[in-house]
Scaffold this motif. Structure first.
Motif, PDB file in Angstrom:
ATOM      1  N   VAL A  89      -2.667   2.174  -4.296  1.00 53.86           N
ATOM      2  CA  VAL A  89      -2.115   3.542  -4.217  1.00 53.86           C
ATOM      3  C   VAL A  89      -3.199   4.465  -3.689  1.00 53.86           C
ATOM      4  N   VAL A  90      -2.816   5.246  -2.652  1.00 54.04           N
ATOM      5  CA  VAL A  90      -3.722   6.215  -2.047  1.00 54.04           C
ATOM      6  C   VAL A  90      -3.220   7.614  -2.389  1.00 54.04           C
ATOM      7  N   HIS A  91      -4.077   8.432  -3.053  1.00 52.36           N
ATOM      8  CA  HIS A  91      -3.759   9.815  -3.407  1.00 52.36           C
ATOM      9  C   HIS A  91      -4.738  10.737  -2.706  1.00 52.36           C
ATOM     10  N   VAL A 106       0.855  -1.171   0.000  1.00 45.33           N
ATOM     11  CA  VAL A 106       0.000   0.000   0.000  1.00 45.33           C
ATOM     12  C   VAL A 106       0.901   1.234   0.000  1.00 45.33           C
ATOM     13  N   SER A 107       0.700   2.115  -0.972  1.00 49.83           N
ATOM     14  CA  SER A 107       1.494   3.350  -1.075  1.00 49.83           C
ATOM     15  C   SER A 107       0.620   4.545  -0.746  1.00 49.83           C
ATOM     16  N   LEU A 108       1.131   5.410   0.120  1.00 46.90           N
ATOM     17  CA  LEU A 108       0.388   6.606   0.528  1.00 46.90           C
ATOM     18  C   LEU A 108       1.026   7.829  -0.108  1.00 46.90           C
ATOM     19  N   HIS A 109       0.254   8.646  -0.821  1.00 46.76           N
ATOM     20  CA  HIS A 109       0.701   9.910  -1.423  1.00 46.76           C
ATOM     21  C   HIS A 109      -0.224  10.993  -0.902  1.00 46.76           C
ATOM     22  N   ILE A 110       0.043  11.407   0.340  1.00 46.83           N
ATOM     23  CA  ILE A 110      -0.819  12.369   1.028  1.00 46.83           C
ATOM     24  C   ILE A 110       0.054  13.514   1.527  1.00 46.83           C
ATOM     25  N   PRO A 111      -0.280  14.757   1.187  1.00 44.26           N
ATOM     26  CA  PRO A 111       0.512  15.903   1.677  1.00 44.26           C
ATOM     27  C   PRO A 111       0.516  15.946   3.201  1.00 44.26           C
TER      28      PRO A 111
END
Length: 624
Positions: A550-552, A511-516
């Motif tokens: 992927v989480v955006h 699981v990849s997190l792309h959260i500011p």
């Protein structure tokens, strides 16, 4: 005395119409009495009363009379012919046992007429046999023989021939000592024996075998006959047939009277003992008299005093019955006749009153005809107006009731949906942690583990317990959100921190997190945590645990969060209905709850598919 006693036994058994071995009588009575309050049909209720009366005549003749009178009253009110016939049959047996054969014949004949009206052939045969016994006791032997022969002729035609066997035994008992009927008695016994073979456990076999013992005695084999009687008596006592055992023991005294040197005193004492034990003391008068005379002649003062006391008790009991109960029953019969006369007089008076009322009505109709014609239109108009108002009122009430029912149905539907969702959540979210705890507990039973392994197992149990508590807190939060009085208050929720916590509960390895950093949503932290955890679980399940999730998170008018992963055999139409409830699918229940939470927080949630890529997204305002 034995022959008379035998006829009484057949009289009592004839009313039962069964070929099966008796169970304990008190058990049968208890079952019938317990079934009375459960009967709602008057015909069935009357039938149970008649069965109770028939059972009680073996132990409490007054109770037999009480149930028969009650059954007759109910059957008369409801025009129940079969119930009335059964009640009259019980009354005839009652009066026969009270030595009032005249009244027994009257009630028995009435019952016979009703059974003939019903064309009930088995009960017709039974009543013919009973009437034969009543007339025999009354000294009317020609009439008794006529009824007996009618019963035998009818018994031949019955499909269920167990009653015919009883008639044949009664015939053999009647003419056993008549040399002119020797061949017919032998035939009757053999025919009855042939019928009894079809009904294992029938009590009639006792009397058939007793007849055989009598024949042995007549042929000079007295010892063999006495042995057979003793064996039959022991078997009858074992089966609970007290009256049969007492009657069988009387055969030994009969053998003594016919010249066989049998000692009848032990048999009489045994009959007296079991009779007293079973409550049949009043029926033992001839036996007690014989025992008293025997011990008086042999100068046995102790036995003489014992049986003298028993004799005195029996005589006193019969005197009490003769002075009280007999008069009570006679008084009841007289009152019954008086009541019938009053009923007839009442019917005549009712007819006179009806004719007088009819004449008065005719005069009133003649006088009021013209006035009624003038008022007819006014009354008709008034009736139509009132009918119209009542109809409008009923329509209004019906509409209000329909609205109330519709509202309740909607509430029930909402409550049922909530209940289904709650059960599905409990089944899904609690299964895994509880299985972990059970597995860890099973490993912990191994006493040979080292300290480090034991510490590791304890840590796993602590982690599983914490997971369970977290899940339980989330479910409680959702339950509170569904209850009336819940008020939503948005609070700052850091998105990256919530997804970090949700990762602890997902089964997907990548699981990849792309959260500011520092991105906060305006929402309820527990609701968002539940949504994130559920969407990651959905991605893991639909992707089969393969590929990367992927989480955006992107900030536009709303903060839009998307979870992208690969799926197989998933169409856009299926994605459009992903957040709708589907019965039997626990994942759909979880996603419906996610949609409920988003609706309460004022957000949006949805899903779409492009090729093999699926995107699940939701949007909420940024917290300022």
């Amino acid at each position: 005395m034995r022959s008379v006693y035998l006829h009484i036994i057949f009289l009592l058994f004839a009313g039962l119409l069964t070929s099966e071995r008796l169970t304990a009588q008190d058990k049968v009575i208890r079952q019938l009495r317990n079934s009375l309050p459960q009967q709602t049909d008057s015909i069935v209720y009357t039938d149970v009363l008649n069965q109770l009366g028939m059972q009680y005549h073996l132990s409490n003749i007054d109770s037999c009379f009480w149930y028969a009178v009650k059954a007759r009253g109910i059957a008369t009110r409801h025009n129940d012919t079969r119930g009335l016939a059964g009640a009259l049959n019980n009354l005839s047996i009652f009066y026969a046992l009270k030595d009032n054969q005249t009244q027994a014949i009257e009630y028995g004949f009435k019952a016979l007429l009703l059974y003939r009206e019903l064309e009930d052939q088995p009960n017709i045969c039974q009543m013919l046999m009973n009437l034969s016994v009543y007339h025999f006791f009354e000294g009317m032997k020609p009439e008794s023989d006529q009824y007996l022969y009618q019963a035998m002729n009818l018994g031949k035609t019955l499909a269920r021939d167990s009653i015919y066997s009883l008639v044949l035994i009664n015939y053999a008992s009647r003419f056993q000592d008549d040399s002119t009927h020797r061949d017919s008695v032998k035939w009757a016994v053999e025919k009855s024996k042939e019928i009894i073979r079809k009904y294992p456990g029938s009590r009639d076999i006792y009397y058939i075998q007793a007849f055989e013992a009598d024949e042995w005695m007549k042929e000079g084999e007295g010892a063999k006959a006495v042995q057979r009687i003793n064996e039959l008596t022991a078997r009858a006592l074992k089966d609970g047939l007290i009256l049969v055992a007492i009657d069988l023991l009387e055969h030994i005294d009969t053998y003594r009277q016919h010249g066989y040197p049998a000692d009848a005193v032990p048999a009489k004492e045994r009959a007296f003992a079991i009779g007293v034990q079973a409550g049949y003391l009043n029926m033992m008068l001839p036996t007690v008299i014989g025992l008293y005379r025997h011990y008086a002649n042999s100068n046995n003062e102790a036995k003489k005093a014992y049986y003298g006391k028993a004799l005195l008790e029996i005589v006193r009991g019969r005197l009490r019955l003769r002075s009280s109960n007999h008069m009570n029953y006679l008084d009841y019969f007289l009152k019954e006749q008086e009541l019938n006369e009053w009923q007839l007089s009442n019917k005549v008076q009712e007819q006179r009153i009806a004719r007088t009322i009819l004449k008065r009505k005719n005069r009133q109709q003649l006088i009021g005809f013209l006035a009624g014609f003038l008022l007819l239109m006014v009354g008709f108009t008034l009736a139509r107006y009132r009918s119209y108002k009542n109809l409008r009122k009923q329509e209004r009430l019906l509409r209000e009731m329909n609205d109330a029912i519709s509202e309740k149905n909607q509430q029930l539907s909402v409550h049922d949906d909530f209940k289904n969702k709650l059960i599905a959540i409990l089944a899904r979210d609690f299964r895994g942690p509880l299985n972990d705890i059970i597995r860890v507990s099973a490993l912990f039973r191994n006493k040979d583990m080292e300290q480090a392994e034991m510490q590791q197992i304890i840590d796993e149990a602590v982690i599983s317990s914490r997971k369970t508590l977290v899940i339980f807190d989330n479910i409680l939060r959702w339950i509170r959100s569904q209850l009336s009085g819940f008020v939503y208050s948005p609070a700052p929720c850091e998105l990256s921190e919530l997804f970090e916590q949700a990762l602890h509960h997902t089964d997907h390895p990548e699981v990849s997190l792309h959260i500011p950093e520092g991105l906060c949503l305006a929402g309820d932290q527990e609701m968002l945590l539940f949504i994130n955890r559920s969407l990651l679980h959905c991605a893991a399940k639909l992707s089969g645990g393969k590929g990367r999730v992927v989480v955006h998170a992107v900030e536009e008018e709303l903060v839009k969060v998307s979870i992208t992963f690969e799926v197989n055999d998933f169409t856009p139409a299926m994605a459009a209905h992903l957040f709708e409830y589907r019965r039997g699918d626990d994942l759909s229940v979880t996603l419906v709850i996610c949609k409920d939470f988003m609706d309460k927080m004022g957000g949006q949630i949805g899903a779409e598919v492009e090729g093999k890529r699926m995107e699940v997204r939701y949007g909420l305002p940024r917290f300022n």
